[in-house]
Design a protein around this motif. Structure first.
Motif, PDB file in Angstrom:
ATOM      1  N   TRP A  98       0.931  -1.176   0.015  1.00 57.49           N
ATOM      2  CA  TRP A  98       0.081  -0.040  -0.011  1.00 57.49           C
ATOM      3  C   TRP A  98       1.019   1.311  -0.086  1.00 57.49           C
ATOM      4  N   ARG A  99       1.958   1.254   0.638  1.00 59.57           N
ATOM      5  CA  ARG A  99       2.942   2.421   0.867  1.00 59.57           C
ATOM      6  C   ARG A  99       3.457   2.804  -0.586  1.00 59.57           C
ATOM      7  N   ARG A 100       4.047   1.499  -0.993  1.00 56.20           N
ATOM      8  CA  ARG A 100       4.518   1.685  -2.370  1.00 56.20           C
ATOM      9  C   ARG A 100       3.547   2.262  -3.406  1.00 56.20           C
ATOM     10  N   ALA A 146       1.174   4.251  -2.916  1.00 59.85           N
ATOM     11  CA  ALA A 146       0.750   5.777  -2.707  1.00 59.85           C
ATOM     12  C   ALA A 146       1.917   6.394  -3.124  1.00 59.85           C
ATOM     13  N   SER A 147       3.467   5.782  -2.837  1.00 58.71           N
ATOM     14  CA  SER A 147       4.471   6.571  -3.384  1.00 58.71           C
ATOM     15  C   SER A 147       4.540   6.363  -4.792  1.00 58.71           C
ATOM     16  N   ALA A 148       4.294   5.549  -5.615  1.00 57.98           N
ATOM     17  CA  ALA A 148       4.294   5.710  -6.927  1.00 57.98           C
ATOM     18  C   ALA A 148       3.355   6.446  -7.453  1.00 57.98           C
ATOM     19  N   ILE A 169      25.747  -1.544 -12.053  1.00 57.46           N
ATOM     20  CA  ILE A 169      24.945  -0.307 -11.906  1.00 57.46           C
ATOM     21  C   ILE A 169      24.414  -0.078 -10.319  1.00 57.46           C
ATOM     22  N   HIS A 170      24.461   1.007  -9.876  1.00 55.68           N
ATOM     23  CA  HIS A 170      23.897   1.681  -8.745  1.00 55.68           C
ATOM     24  C   HIS A 170      23.166   2.634  -9.189  1.00 55.68           C
ATOM     25  N   SER A 171      21.789   2.585  -8.434  1.00 50.42           N
ATOM     26  CA  SER A 171      20.855   3.193  -8.988  1.00 50.42           C
ATOM     27  C   SER A 171      19.710   3.778  -7.810  1.00 50.42           C
ATOM     28  N   SER A 172      18.941   4.948  -8.170  1.00 50.59           N
ATOM     29  CA  SER A 172      18.046   5.652  -7.506  1.00 50.59           C
ATOM     30  C   SER A 172      16.777   5.630  -8.554  1.00 50.59           C
ATOM     31  N   LEU A 173      15.578   4.900  -8.471  1.00 47.58           N
ATOM     32  CA  LEU A 173      14.640   5.076  -9.182  1.00 47.58           C
ATOM     33  C   LEU A 173      14.235   6.443  -9.073  1.00 47.58           C
ATOM     34  N   LYS A 174      13.773   6.832  -8.038  1.00 47.92           N
ATOM     35  CA  LYS A 174      13.046   8.103  -7.713  1.00 47.92           C
ATOM     36  C   LYS A 174      13.665   9.216  -8.575  1.00 47.92           C
ATOM     37  N   SER A 175      15.069   9.331  -8.748  1.00 46.81           N
ATOM     38  CA  SER A 175      15.874  10.454  -9.206  1.00 46.81           C
ATOM     39  C   SER A 175      15.694  10.488 -10.844  1.00 46.81           C
ATOM     40  N   LEU A 176      15.235   9.370 -11.439  1.00 39.74           N
ATOM     41  CA  LEU A 176      15.122   9.354 -12.774  1.00 39.74           C
ATOM     42  C   LEU A 176      13.712  10.306 -13.318  1.00 39.74           C
ATOM     43  N   GLY A 177      12.818  10.671 -12.475  1.00 39.41           N
ATOM     44  CA  GLY A 177      11.436  11.067 -12.992  1.00 39.41           C
ATOM     45  C   GLY A 177      10.641  10.240 -12.934  1.00 39.41           C
ATOM     46  N   TYR A 178       9.257  10.304 -13.246  1.00 42.90           N
ATOM     47  CA  TYR A 178       8.448   9.170 -13.281  1.00 42.90           C
ATOM     48  C   TYR A 178       8.479   8.564 -14.396  1.00 42.90           C
ATOM     49  N   VAL A 179       9.111   6.964 -14.190  1.00 42.37           N
ATOM     50  CA  VAL A 179       9.156   6.238 -15.461  1.00 42.37           C
ATOM     51  C   VAL A 179       8.048   5.354 -15.588  1.00 42.37           C
ATOM     52  N   GLU A 180       7.665   5.419 -16.884  1.00 43.90           N
ATOM     53  CA  GLU A 180       6.469   4.655 -17.282  1.00 43.90           C
ATOM     54  C   GLU A 180       6.846   3.121 -17.375  1.00 43.90           C
ATOM     55  N   GLY A 182      17.330  -1.750  -3.356  1.00 40.75           N
ATOM     56  CA  GLY A 182      16.315  -0.688  -3.950  1.00 40.75           C
ATOM     57  C   GLY A 182      15.619  -1.580  -5.282  1.00 40.75           C
ATOM     58  N   ARG A 183      14.818  -0.488  -5.811  1.00 38.43           N
ATOM     59  CA  ARG A 183      13.715  -0.997  -6.622  1.00 38.43           C
ATOM     60  C   ARG A 183      14.060  -1.712  -7.865  1.00 38.43           C
ATOM     61  N   LEU A 184      15.336  -1.162  -8.408  1.00 36.78           N
ATOM     62  CA  LEU A 184      15.909  -1.649  -9.547  1.00 36.78           C
ATOM     63  C   LEU A 184      16.555  -3.043  -9.500  1.00 36.78           C
TER      64      LEU A 184
HETATM   65  C1  LIG Z   1      19.016   3.781  -1.206  1.00 33.63           C
HETATM   66  C2  LIG Z   1      18.574   4.201  -2.636  1.00 33.63           C
HETATM   67  C3  LIG Z   1      18.288   2.995  -3.229  1.00 33.63           C
HETATM   68  C4  LIG Z   1      17.242   5.149  -2.498  1.00 33.63           C
HETATM   69  O1  LIG Z   1      16.813   5.539  -3.789  1.00 33.63           O
HETATM   70  P1  LIG Z   1      15.386   5.576  -4.249  1.00 33.63           P
HETATM   71  O2  LIG Z   1      15.098   5.997  -5.449  1.00 33.63           O
HETATM   72  O3  LIG Z   1      14.307   6.314  -3.145  1.00 33.63           O
HETATM   73  O4  LIG Z   1      14.913   4.030  -4.179  1.00 33.63           O
HETATM   74  P2  LIG Z   1      14.574   3.125  -4.953  1.00 33.63           P
HETATM   75  O5  LIG Z   1      15.647   2.983  -6.289  1.00 33.63           O
HETATM   76  O6  LIG Z   1      14.328   1.906  -4.453  1.00 33.63           O
HETATM   77  O7  LIG Z   1      13.107   3.565  -5.630  1.00 33.63           O
HETATM   78  C5  LIG Z   1      11.795   3.605  -5.005  1.00 33.63           C
HETATM   79  C6  LIG Z   1      11.381   5.170  -5.118  1.00 33.63           C
HETATM   80  O8  LIG Z   1      11.154   5.178  -6.314  1.00 33.63           O
HETATM   81  C7  LIG Z   1       9.883   6.031  -6.481  1.00 33.63           C
HETATM   82  N1  LIG Z   1       8.974   5.471  -7.631  1.00 33.63           N
HETATM   83  C8  LIG Z   1       8.167   4.443  -7.424  1.00 33.63           C
HETATM   84  N2  LIG Z   1       7.616   4.246  -8.694  1.00 33.63           N
HETATM   85  C9  LIG Z   1       8.370   4.837  -9.786  1.00 33.63           C
HETATM   86  C10 LIG Z   1       8.302   5.366 -11.171  1.00 33.63           C
HETATM   87  N3  LIG Z   1       7.653   4.580 -11.914  1.00 33.63           N
HETATM   88  N4  LIG Z   1       9.346   6.086 -11.469  1.00 33.63           N
HETATM   89  C11 LIG Z   1      10.096   6.889 -10.664  1.00 33.63           C
HETATM   90  N5  LIG Z   1      10.125   6.650  -9.225  1.00 33.63           N
HETATM   91  C12 LIG Z   1       9.269   5.779  -8.765  1.00 33.63           C
HETATM   92  C13 LIG Z   1       9.325   5.958  -5.189  1.00 33.63           C
HETATM   93  O9  LIG Z   1       9.428   7.142  -4.640  1.00 33.63           O
HETATM   94  C14 LIG Z   1      10.087   4.762  -4.537  1.00 33.63           C
HETATM   95  O10 LIG Z   1      10.314   5.283  -3.238  1.00 33.63           O
HETATM   96  P3  LIG Z   1       9.369   4.365  -2.266  1.00 33.63           P
HETATM   97  O11 LIG Z   1      10.545   3.376  -1.586  1.00 33.63           O
HETATM   98  O12 LIG Z   1       9.202   5.320  -0.865  1.00 33.63           O
HETATM   99  O13 LIG Z   1       8.124   3.621  -2.746  1.00 33.63           O
HETATM  100  C15 LIG Z   1      19.760   4.864  -3.260  1.00 33.63           C
HETATM  101  O14 LIG Z   1      19.914   6.297  -2.863  1.00 33.63           O
HETATM  102  C16 LIG Z   1      21.039   4.248  -3.316  1.00 33.63           C
HETATM  103  O15 LIG Z   1      21.963   4.198  -2.485  1.00 33.63           O
HETATM  104  N6  LIG Z   1      21.002   3.401  -4.159  1.00 33.63           N
HETATM  105  C17 LIG Z   1      22.430   2.516  -4.313  1.00 33.63           C
HETATM  106  C18 LIG Z   1      22.292   1.203  -3.653  1.00 33.63           C
HETATM  107  C19 LIG Z   1      23.534   0.355  -3.953  1.00 33.63           C
HETATM  108  O16 LIG Z   1      23.657  -0.119  -5.028  1.00 33.63           O
HETATM  109  N7  LIG Z   1      24.101   0.132  -2.700  1.00 33.63           N
HETATM  110  C20 LIG Z   1      25.135  -0.852  -2.673  1.00 33.63           C
HETATM  111  C21 LIG Z   1      26.323   0.051  -2.607  1.00 33.63           C
HETATM  112  S1  LIG Z   1      27.520  -0.605  -1.512  1.00 33.63           S
END
Ligand SMILES: CC(C)(COP(=O)(O)OP(=O)(O)OC[C@H]1O[C@@H](n2cnc3c(N)ncnc32)[C@H](O)[C@@H]1OP(=O)(O)O)[C@@H](O)C(=O)NCCC(=O)NCCS
Length: 320
Positions: free
Chosen positions: A16-18, A20-22, A54-65, A118-120
């Protein structure tokens, strides 16, 4: 019974949290497509045949369809059939390496356990067409040409990130690169490849004395005891990925920019970067020889200003 019900409630609450966040991301973020992501990756210099860690943050990419699965497909588009993707699908039920090593009843099961990275990485695991290394704390997953070679044998490696690990094998692949999608220079595992390669010759002691043997079950259910040497928690607290070490993250960013090794660019809305894996490793070794590591104090960084030892080439920057 009670435990089972608790787990089911927690899973439902998280779903549910996810959702809402998406939904919030969909309403507030710019909408980004697979083609736009692939184009951004291309501008970063990602090419067919590349091997990417690859290390990633999904949130940072914008809203990905289509969510994280779309990002995975864009990465596959960028490297093509001859390319390879590696993602950190680490499972750390204790929260840290040290705490996970302290858990007495923990057995990693590659058929059952997910990831906390993370989500990726989660979507990559769910995509099915991947190989996953057998490792109790740092299981890596891979897709593509070198997937089997890079992940095979991790459980037999004497250390997490050293000889026989996915990192050391990746460094040896042609056109291997480390890619940061919307992340800083903090959460990057490649730093540890140098530590394990140097062992006691690393400029400072970073490990605890005891190497734990953690049990793992492989795809056939066979049990393996895998050596894991935890970091000293006191040392880990001053590391580059600690929230308070923005100075180290800025230093490493400027250093790799000044050395001309980091390509910077936008992927979707995310400020992203890419560094060739072999050059990354070699430059970390050079920095260590000058007493700069991901644990350096502010005084040690001040004693070696960034321009020193760098090539002087401006950092390549991908045009948006
Ligand atoms: C911690 C970390 C994963 C947080 O990044 P994040 O973008 O907040 O988290 P995620 O990549 O899991 O993406 C989830 C977020 O994407 C957003 N999201 C959901 N659907 C989405 C969509 N379709 N498009 C874009 N963003 C979306 C939501 O805000 C979601 O946050 P939530 O968890 O509150 O639901 C990131 O900062 C990081 O550190 N990444 C590297 C991790 C790693 O490789 N570690 C090993 C190193 S030793």
């Amino acid at each position: 019974m009670l435990e089972g019900a608790k787990r089911a409630i927690n899973t439902a609450l998280e779903a549910w949290r996810r959702a809402a966040s998406a939904n919030k991301a969909r309403q507030s973020g710019r909408h980004v497509t697979r083609a736009e992501l692939a184009a951004g990756l291309q501008r970063l210099g990602i090419a067919p045949g590349d091997t990417l860690f690859i290390h990633s943050s999904l949130k940072s990419l914008g809203y990905v369809e289509g969510g994280a699965a779309t990002v995975i497909r864009a990465l596959q588009d960028a490297v093509g059939q001859q390319g390879t993707l590696l993602l950190p699908t680490y499972y750390l039920p204790g929260g840290t390496l040290h705490a996970t090593c302290e858990m007495h009843d923990y057995v990693f099961d590659v058929r059952r356990h997910g990831t906390h990275m993370g989500r990726l990485p989660e979507a990559f695991l769910a995509s099915g067409a991947i190989c996953r290394s057998i490792h109790p704390t740092h299981s890596v997953s891979a897709w593509g040409r070198h997937a089997a070679y890079l992940t095979e044998g991790h459980h037999r490696a004497p250390s997490i990130f050293g000889a026989g690990s996915p990192w050391q094998r990746c460094i040896g692949c042609d056109n291997a690169k480390v890619l940061g999608l919307g992340i800083s220079m903090g959460p990057v595992t490649f730093y540890h490849a140098l530590e394990d390669a140097m062992g006691d010759a690393f400029p400072l002691p970073i490990w605890q004395a005891r190497t734990a043997l953690l049990p793992c079950l492989d795809h056939a259910g066979t049990r393996w005891e895998v050596p894991v040497r935890p970091f000293d928690p006191a040392v880990a607290r001053r590391r580059i990925d600690h929230p308070g070490r923005g100075d180290l993250r800025a230093y490493f960013q400027q250093e790799f920019d000044a050395a001309g090794l980091r390509v910077n660019g936008q992927v979707g809305d995310a400020a992203s970067w890419c560094i060739p894996a072999r050059a990354f490793f070699d430059h970390l070794r050079l920095l260590a020889s000058e007493n700069v590591t991901i644990y350096s104090t502010a005084a040690q960084l001040a004693a070696r200003p960034v321009s020193h030892g760098a090539s002087g080439h401006p950092s390549p920057s991908a045009r948006a």
